[in-house]
Design a protein around this motif. Sequence first.
Motif, mmCIF file in Angstrom:
data_model
loop_
_atom_site.group_PDB
_atom_site.id
_atom_site.type_symbol
_atom_site.label_atom_id
_atom_site.label_comp_id
_atom_site.label_asym_id
_atom_site.label_seq_id
_atom_site.Cartn_x
_atom_site.Cartn_y
_atom_site.Cartn_z
ATOM 1 N N GLU A 186 -22.678 84.548 3.661
ATOM 2 C CA GLU A 186 -23.297 83.527 4.507
ATOM 3 C C GLU A 186 -24.484 84.136 5.244
ATOM 4 N N GLN A 187 -25.570 83.365 5.318
ATOM 5 C CA GLN A 187 -26.747 83.774 6.091
ATOM 6 C C GLN A 187 -27.087 82.604 7.006
ATOM 7 N N LEU A 188 -27.463 82.898 8.241
ATOM 8 C CA LEU A 188 -27.830 81.874 9.211
ATOM 9 C C LEU A 188 -29.349 81.813 9.334
ATOM 10 N N LEU A 189 -29.900 80.617 9.112
ATOM 11 C CA LEU A 189 -31.324 80.391 9.330
ATOM 12 C C LEU A 189 -31.487 79.612 10.628
ATOM 13 N N GLN A 190 -32.311 80.134 11.547
ATOM 14 C CA GLN A 190 -32.550 79.392 12.782
ATOM 15 C C GLN A 190 -33.961 79.603 13.289
#
Length: 190
Positions: A186-190
Motif C-alpha cells: 500500500e502507498q498513500l498519495l496525499q
Amino acid sequence: MTSFPKIWFLRHGQTEWNAEKRIQGQLESQLSPLGRSHARQQAELMRPILAQEPTCYVSPLGRARETAEIALGGAECIIDPRLAEAHAGDLQGMTLPEVEAQLPEIWAANPSHLDLFCAAPNGEGYGNFHARILSFMQVLTEPSVVVAHGLLGQVMRGIVLGLSRQEMAKLSNQQGCIYVLEEGREQLLQ
C-alpha cells in the motif's frame, strides 16, 4: 495470497454525519464543505491516474457518488452495490456517544469502528461484509479506481495486504487522499 490488479482506493470526503460522529452505515448523509474540499484534493491527485484510463467503480451511496463526481472529474463510473458501506443495523443513525450510553456491552467489547459496525444488532456482520468485498475484488481484471467508504476500504486494503481482521481495524482511514494497492503493498498519495 491472491493477487489483484492495481487498485486506487478513495474514501468519500467528510459528511455532515462524520462531523457529528453519527453512524451512517448504509444511510445517507451529504458531504460537508470540508468533504467537498477532500474530494477536490483527490481530484488533483487523480489527474495523472485518470490519464491512464482505468476502470472506475463507485458505491451506490450518495456520499461516494458525489465524491466520485468531483474527484474523478465526471469520468464514467460503474456503480456496484458490493461497494456500499457495512450495514450497521440498529446502530445506523446513532451517534457514538449514544451507542456508548445505550449499548455499553457492545461498545466496550468492540473498540474499533470496524468491530462496532460488524457487531451491530440486525447488521451485516463481518463475515458477510468481507465476503461481499472479496467477491467484488475477485472480478477485477485490470487496474481500477474504487470510490467507497472507510470500513470497506480498511477491509479491501487488508485483503490486499494479507492482514487479520484485528490488523485491518487498525489501518488509517483518511479522507482527501488515495490509497494505492499493488502487489501486496500500500502507498498513500496525499
